[in-house]
Design an enzyme around this catalytic site. Structure first.
Site, PDB file in Angstrom:
ATOM      1  N   SER A   4     -14.925  26.491  10.444  1.00 45.15           N
ATOM      2  CA  SER A   4     -16.137  26.319  11.249  1.00 45.15           C
ATOM      3  C   SER A   4     -17.189  25.619  10.397  1.00 45.15           C
ATOM      4  CB  SER A   4     -16.668  27.673  11.695  1.00 45.15           C
ATOM      5  OG  SER A   4     -17.293  28.317  10.592  1.00 45.15           O
ATOM      6  N   LYS A   5     -18.331  25.381  11.029  1.00 45.34           N
ATOM      7  CA  LYS A   5     -19.422  24.673  10.353  1.00 45.34           C
ATOM      8  C   LYS A   5     -19.818  25.332   9.036  1.00 45.34           C
ATOM      9  CE  LYS A   5     -21.779  22.461  14.205  1.00 45.34           C
ATOM     10  NZ  LYS A   5     -21.761  23.284  15.419  1.00 45.34           N
ATOM     11  N   ARG A   6     -19.610  26.638   8.948  1.00 43.52           N
ATOM     12  CA  ARG A   6     -19.968  27.338   7.703  1.00 43.52           C
ATOM     13  C   ARG A   6     -19.220  26.758   6.506  1.00 43.52           C
ATOM     14  NH1 ARG A   6     -18.034  31.997   6.956  1.00 43.52           N
ATOM     15  NH2 ARG A   6     -16.597  31.849   8.717  1.00 43.52           N
ATOM     16  N   HIS A   7     -18.034  26.233   6.762  1.00 45.06           N
ATOM     17  CA  HIS A   7     -17.222  25.728   5.652  1.00 45.06           C
ATOM     18  C   HIS A   7     -17.610  24.318   5.227  1.00 45.06           C
ATOM     19  CE1 HIS A   7     -14.551  28.814   7.552  1.00 45.06           C
ATOM     20  NE2 HIS A   7     -14.462  29.163   6.290  1.00 45.06           N
TER      21      HIS A   7
END
Ligand code: GLU
Ligand code: ZN
Length: 510
Positions: free
Chosen positions: A256-259
């Site tokens: 996800s965007k967190r990565h």
């Protein structure tokens, strides 16, 4: 068998890694077997669809160089390829299902459905979904109420006889069995506005478009049992199912965007090359030849096979993707690399003559040539396109003058730096003797000879020269830089360095 596969995105978001992995695997599978790759737009969720996402879809695949054989833009024998243009078809099959008793009308209001949901929640009931309230309304009553104008949805009747299970085989995951009582209770097929749900449109289209294999993300696996029931209700043979391994971040959680970047636009903005992204994505859940990482699209098309898919989740490794990007940068010609990195290079070329114009003027022909020639200096040193202009900036404008101490080699002093810079200036004359620049190999030979003759270390001779020419101790190859700058600009830079060092020396000395 004539392989026919499809990528069936809903234009409700920007294209991201998961989506293009699905598209790529379908594409490679089609190509590997001489089949057809189809694009179908699943735009039945009208509220969430947006033309912006559709444009993003086309833009992304043009950039990646993935082509489909049939699709909304190209047409084809089983179109239209946009679900919102196929509503009549779906209604025809809903009619058939109603007549066969495999589906039924549900007259429940949204308020009622909402009420049972909140009541169950309050009671912490394990039951979820529809309570099958309308399942037993008789055919006659149902038709009468529909004819009278009551709004309704149509739901699939999940068989619930004792011991009922639904079985199917997934090409990758093997035999799978679901208790029918665990399947979403009688899911909606047709919404009250006459639009189909994903389940209905997806099954009808895969059948009518003669799809032979469904390769898609594992998150869709839970829909398969009800799709299998739907195929059976319509008297159709389901295609081969193959649910692709999940794509995770390094922490084992779904990517996800967190990565980091996940949308393809973001990768593009960050200066990734499409070849790198494709090559790396092709590895997300598939293995090719032992010990080999780099493949052209044509090679992947030949080598791809469903037998090479991995069951284990794929881990998305941004470092590996960076490595790929570097590799593909190394393979570019100077012309291509200059053109590709040009969007990030505008600051190098200064503004147009008139101060009032905000737009950068763009490079002159001369600057363009120099920039293209400079690609040889950075090709081995950049992993991203936007890094490139910064690495060659010193060729276009005078570097910020370094502090005099910067010119002093280790265990040396300012006076030696001054004499080394003077030797450097003599070297420039030797490099350009006869008006033409010598080759980089010849320059190296000249420098070695000079160091020997003057009895100085080679490194000590080169260091101040490098700082004067490039403005930094670490730089792209020095001789090539000198060659591209020309004798005059090099002498000016050395003179500037000499002035700075000599001034300080006289202050200190006097
Ligand atoms: N429209 C679905 C999606 O957005 C398609 C899933 C499938 O391939 O069946 O991914
Ligand atoms: Zn109902």
């Amino acid at each position: 068998m004539n392989i026919r596969v499809r990528y069936a995105p809903s234009p409700t978001g920007f294209q991201h890694i998961g989506g293009i992995r699905t598209a790529l695997f379908n594409y490679l599978f089609a190509r590997s077997g001489g089949g057809k790759f189809i694009l179908r737009l699943e735009d039945t969720d009208r509220a969430r669809c947006d033309p912006v996402y559709e444009q993003n879809l086309y833009g992304t695949f043009v950039w990646l160089g993935i082509h489909w054989d049939e699709g909304p833009d190209l047409g084809g024998p089983v179109g239209p390829y946009v679900q919102s243009q196929r509503t009549d078809l779906y209604q025809r099959y809903v009619q058939e299902l109603l007549e066969k008793g495999r589906a039924y009308r549900c007259f429940c209001s949204t308020e009622r459905l909402e009420k049972i949901r909140t009541e169950r929640e309050a009671a912490r009931s394990p039951e979820t979904g529809y309570d099958r309230h309308c399942r037993n309304i008789g055919g006659e009553e149902s038709s009468r109420r529909a004819a009278a104008g009551e709004t309704f949805t149509v739901r699939l009747r999940i068989p619930l006889d004792r011991g009922n299970v639904t079985r199917f085989t997934d090409k990758l995951l093997g035999d799978i069995e679901w208790k029918n009582s665990d399947i979403n209770p009688d899911p909606v097929l047709l919404k009250s506005d006459g639009f189909p749900t994903y389940h209905l449109a997806n099954v009808v289209d895969d059948h009518l478009m003669e799809i032979t294999h469904i390769l898609r993300a594992q998150e869709w696996l839970s829909s398969v049992p009800l799709h299998v029931i739907l195929y059976d209700a319509l008297g159709w043979e389901p295609p081969v199912f193959c649910h692709l391994p999940m794509v995770m971040g390094q922490d084992g959680k779904k990517l996800s965007k967190r990565h980091g970047a996940t949308s393809i636009d973001e990768f593009r903005r960050q200066g990734y090359l499409p070849e790198a992204l494709l090559n790396y994505t092709a590895f997300l859940g598939c293995s090719y030849e032992e010990g080999r990482d780099l493949y052209t699209a044509e090679e992947m098309e030949k080598l791809f096979s469903l037998d090479k898919l991995n069951k284990a989740p794929a881990i998305f490794d941004y470092k590996k993707l960076e490595w790929y990007n570097g590799q593909y940068i190394r393979m570019k010609t100077s012309e291509d690399l200059a053109a590709l990195s040009m969007p990030w290079a505008q600051d190098l070329f200064g503004k147009s003559g008139e101060e009032t114009t905000a737009e950068p003027a763009g490079p002159t022909e001369e600057q363009k040539t120099l920039y293209t020639e400079a690609m040889d200096l950075v090709r081995e040193r950049a992993n991203f396109l936007p890094e490139i202009p910064g690495k060659v900036g010193y060729l276009f404008s005078e570097p910020v003058p370094p502090a005099p101490e910067e010119f002093i080699p280790k265990k040396s002093d300012l006076a030696s730096a001054v004499s080394l810079l003077r030797m450097g200036k003599e070297l420039i004359s030797a490099f350009f003797s006869g008006g033409k620049s010598v080759s980089d190999e010849e320059a190296e030979r000249i420098v070695k000879e000079k160091a020997e003759k003057e009895n100085v270390k080679l490194g000590d001779l080169l260091m101040p020269l490098r700082v004067a020419i490039t403005g930094s101790r670490v730089s792209p190859p020095l001789f090539a830089s000198i060659r591209l700058l020309g004798a005059e600009r090099c002498r000016q830079r050395i003179d500037a360095a000499l002035t700075a060092c000599s001034t300080l020396l006289s202050i200190l000395g006097g």
